[in-house]
Each structure stands twice: as C-alpha cells, then as structure tokens.
Design a protein around this motif. Sequence first.
Motif: not given
Length: 246
Positions: A26, A139-140, A164, A166, A184-185, A190-191, A193
């Motif tokens: 993250g 983040e996950d 974020p 991810i 979100g990022e 940016h990755r 979402m």
Amino acid sequence: MAEQTAIEWTDATWNPVTGCDKISPGCLRCYAERFSERFRGVPGHPFEHGFDLRLRPERLDQPLKWKAPRRIFVNSMSDLFHKGVPDEFVGRVFDVMEQASHHVFQVLTKRSSRMATFTRRRYGEAIPPANVWLGVSVEDGLRKGRIAHLRRTAAAVRFLSVEPLIGPMGEIDLSNIDWVIVGGESGPGHRPMLPEWVDEVQEQCAEQSVAFFFKQWGGIRPKANGRLLKGREWNEFPGERNEIAA
C-alpha cells in the motif's frame, strides 16, 4: 491556522512528525513521499530533507492554539508509530491530544502492533480519551492482521482506512471497530480498484452496523472519478450511521 486539507473525512492536518519509509504494498505510490521529495534540497523549505523521518517538536503546541473544534488528522505526512519516533515523543503527542480535548484527533498507522502496545501501556485499565480516534491502514486481505492489533488497542474509537484498496479484502471481522473508510489510489501509475471489492466492504459494514465512508474511486487525480457508490455519497462517521439499506 491549521494546515488546510482536501481530505474528505477530516478538517485539518497536524504533522509533528514528517517522513516515513515503505513497509507494505500500500506504500508503493505514497502521495506524501511524492509531494515531499519534490522539495528535497530546497534550502529553508519544510521538506528540504525530502521524506526522511524528522521530528518537529516546534509544532507540538499547534492544536492548543486552534480555538474552533475540528477533526484533525495526525501525521498525514508520516506515521506516528514509525520505529524511528521515540516513545517519549509519541507520549508528548498524546499529551497534546488529551489536553486539546475540544478537537477530535484521528491517528492512522501501519505499525499496528506498536500502537496497541503503546496505548495499553499508557492507559492500562483507565478509559482512553474520547477525542482520540486510532486507526490502521489495510490495503488488501493479506494485511488483516493489523485489524486484530487494532482490537487490542486502547481507544475510544477504532477505525480502518482501507486505502488504497488494491485487492479484495474478503471476510472482515469488524467487532469493536467503529468506522471504515475506503478509497482508491491516485496519482501517476495508480492501481485500479474494482467495484466488487468496494461493495464487499460496504455490505459487511452494513451487516455489522459499522459506519462507512467512501472517499474516492481514485485515478490520475484523487477526485478524477468522483465519490459516488451505488448512486450516492457515503459520508458516515462513528455514531452517525445512516440507516439506509445496502
């Protein structure tokens, strides 16, 4: 005056510490690092040393000078529980937060184990101050161990920043958690979402009666894709849940 902020879930930021380093995925595209490093080497600039960890004792009394009550995000440009921040200095930050009881302070960390240990030692069997909200970034689904640490943290209000986001979170035990923020990022590279990841978290908050705040979808800019989820904005705060069916 407090440092102004565009962060939707707070009113102001206070940075008695700046700088940090990466400890999980993250952190990969950290906005604070990106901002700080732009000024590395600029003489006299607050970020002359870029994102290197720096204690800022001269800033400790800032909230005591702010008379109007506000929500204050503590260390938006760092992590108070970074291993390089001495316990004594963390304690001084808590002293100020407790003294400035007309404000709400929102402390967020990825160093969740240290936060749990510090607060249990500081408060013991005493009731933690109502104006100090303590949270962890997750983040996950692989980082859910931080939530278990948060449950062991001595705090009046406990919250998660799932930002974020991810990857999917999966099943979340939200017992003794008061608030969840999802976002979100943003920024270069940016990755993405996925909507189903957000829906999964929001629906579990509804099922477990936890306040839910949706910050942003993210994109090249934080507000590029708006804040609507299921056709509405979600702006719930602890103790202020809107009883609207998912």
